[in-house]
Scaffold this motif. Structure first.
Motif: not given
Length: 349
Positions: A21-29, A48-51, A164-173, A183-188
Motif C-alpha cells: 500500500k505504501s510502495v506500489l502504484s495506484e494501478y497495481a493489483c 497468495d501471489f507468492q504462494r 485437484a489442481g493448484l487452486n490459484l488466485t483469480e488474478e493469476v488464472r 488476450g486482454k488481461p484485466r490486470t496491468l
C-alpha cells in the motif's frame, strides 16, 4: 489479527500487505484483495501471489518445460532455448517492467512462470497438430479446439495434483489465460506478461535462428534495427524503455516502437517459423502427435489412471489431448517408437 509466533506484532504476510500500500502504484493489483475459487487457510509468511508462484515452480508441468521445444526441435547444442528457458526470460523481463512501474512483481512473476504450462511437445507445431485432430472429431463452433493458453489454465485448474489442481488466485488464472496476442488481461501485471512474452521470444528466437544458420544479423528489417538496435540487448532495452515511458493505466509502446516490434515479429513468422527447411522435421513431429492421439482414442485403457478419470467429465478426445500435451519431446518420440517401431529380434543360443 492473525495469531502468529513471530516476535513482531504482525506476521510477514500482513507486513507485505502494508508495504504494498505504501510502495506500489495506484494501478497495481494488491495481494490483500486476491481471491481463490476454493478458500484456504492463509500462509503467515507469503501472500497468495507468492504462494501461487511457489506452487507453479514445484509443479510437474513446470519441470517438464525443460524438455519441450521452443522453436528448434531437439537441438544438439544446449545453447538453444527450450520452453523452460523461454519462460524464465519472460519472467525476468516482466519483473523488470513491473518493478519500475511499481506494479505487483509477485503477481507478474506468478503469471509469467505459469503462462506456458499447457504447451505441447514440439512447440506450436504440436499445438497445431492437437488442434487439427480435435477439429476432426469434435465440434469447436469455428474456434480453435486446442489453444496452449487455455490448456495452461486447464493444467493449473484440473490436471496438476491428479485432478485437484493448484487452486490459484483469480488474478493469476486470468493472466495465464489471456497472455496470448488476442488476450486482454484485466490486470496491468497480466498485460506486462503478455507483452514480455513477445519481447522474449522475438529476440531469443532471432538469436537462436542466427545460431542455427537460418538467419544472419544483416537479414533483419532495416526499420526495426534503426528503431530498436542491432543487438538483442539493445532491442530488449528499447522495448522495455518504451513500455515504461508510455504506460500508466495501460501497458503500451510508442507508435514507432510498436511498428518496429510488429515488423520484427512478422519477419520471424515469414523467415523462421514457417520456413520450409525447418518445417520438414516439424511435419514428422506433427505425425507423432496425430498417431499418439489416435492410439489413445482407440485404447483409452492405456491412458494413465489420473487421465482416465477425466474421460467421464471431458470425453476421451479431450483426455487424450490432455495427456499428450503434457508430454516432453523425448517422451513423445520414445513412446511412438515403443508403440510403432519394430524392435530387433534377439536370438539366445
Amino acid at each position: 489479527m492473525m495469531k502468529n509466533k513471530y516476535s513482531h506484532e504482525k506476521c510477514p504476510r500482513e507486513i507485505t500487505f502494508e508495504n504494498e500500500k505504501s510502495v506500489l502504484s495506484e494501478y497495481a493489483c494488491f495481494s490483500g484483495n486476491s481471491k481463490r475459487a476454493r478458500e484456504e487457510t492463509p500462509c503467515p509468511l507469503r501472500t497468495d501471489f507468492q504462494r501461487d508462484r511457489d506452487r507453479i515452480i514445484h509443479s510437474n508441468s513446470f519441470r517438464r518445460l525443460k524438455h519441450k521445444t521452443q522453436v528448434f526441435l531437439m537441438p544438439k547444442s544446449e545453447h538453444f532455448r527450450t520452453r523452460l528457458t523461454h519462460t524464465l526470460e519472460v519472467s525476468q523481463i516482466a519483473r523488470t517492467i513491473a518493478r519500475v512501474l511499481r506494479l505487483n512483481e509477485d503477481l507478474t512473476e506468478a503469471i509469467a512462470l505459469g503462462h506456458d504450462l499447457g504447451h505441447t511437445p514440439f512447440g506450436h507445431d504440436g499445438e497445431r497438430a492437437l488442434d487439427a485432430v480435435l477439429r476432426s472429431v469434435t465440434t469447436c463452433d469455428g474456434l480453435q479446439c486446442f489453444r496452449h493458453n487455455e490448456q495452461s489454465l486447464q493444467v493449473v485448474d484440473i490436471i496438476e495434483k491428479d485432478g485437484a489442481g493448484l487452486n490459484l488466485t483469480e488474478e493469476v488464472r486470468d493472466g495465464i489465460l489471456n497472455h496470448g496476442t488476442s488476450g486482454k488481461p484485466r490486470t496491468l501485471e497480466g498485460q506486462i506478461v503478455r507483452v514480455s512474452d513477445k519481447i522474449a521470444y522475438i529476440n531469443h528466437d532471432i538469436e537462436d535462428a542466427i545460431r542455427a544458420g537460418v538467419l544472419h544479423e544483416q537479414d533483419l528489417p532495416e526499420f526495426s534495427v534503426k528503431i530498436l538496435g542491432d543487438t538483442k540487448n539493445k532491442r530488449i532495452t528499447a522495448l522495455i524503455n518504451s513500455i515504461i515511458i508510455n504506460s500508466t493505466d495501460e501497458i503500451k509502446y510508442d507508435e514507432d516502437t510498436k511498428k518496429a516490434h510488429d515488423e520484427l515479429r512478422s519477419f520471424l513468422f515469414e523467415n523462421v517459423y514457417f520456413k520450409p527447411e525447418i518445417n520438414t522435421e516439424k511435419d514428422k513431429a506433427r505425425f507423432v502427435i496425430e498417431t499418439l492421439f489416435n492410439y489413445y482414442v482407440k485404447s483409452p485403457a492405456k491412458l494413465p489412471d489420473n487421465y482416465r478419470i477425466f474421460i467421464e467429465n471431458h470425453g476421451i478426445f479431450r483426455a487424450a489431448a490432455d495427456f499428450i500435451s503434457g508430454m516432453t519431446d523425448d517422451y513423445a518420440i520414445n513412446l511412438f517408437n515403443e508403440l510403432y517401431v519394430p524392435k530387433q529380434w534377439t536370438v539366445y543360443n
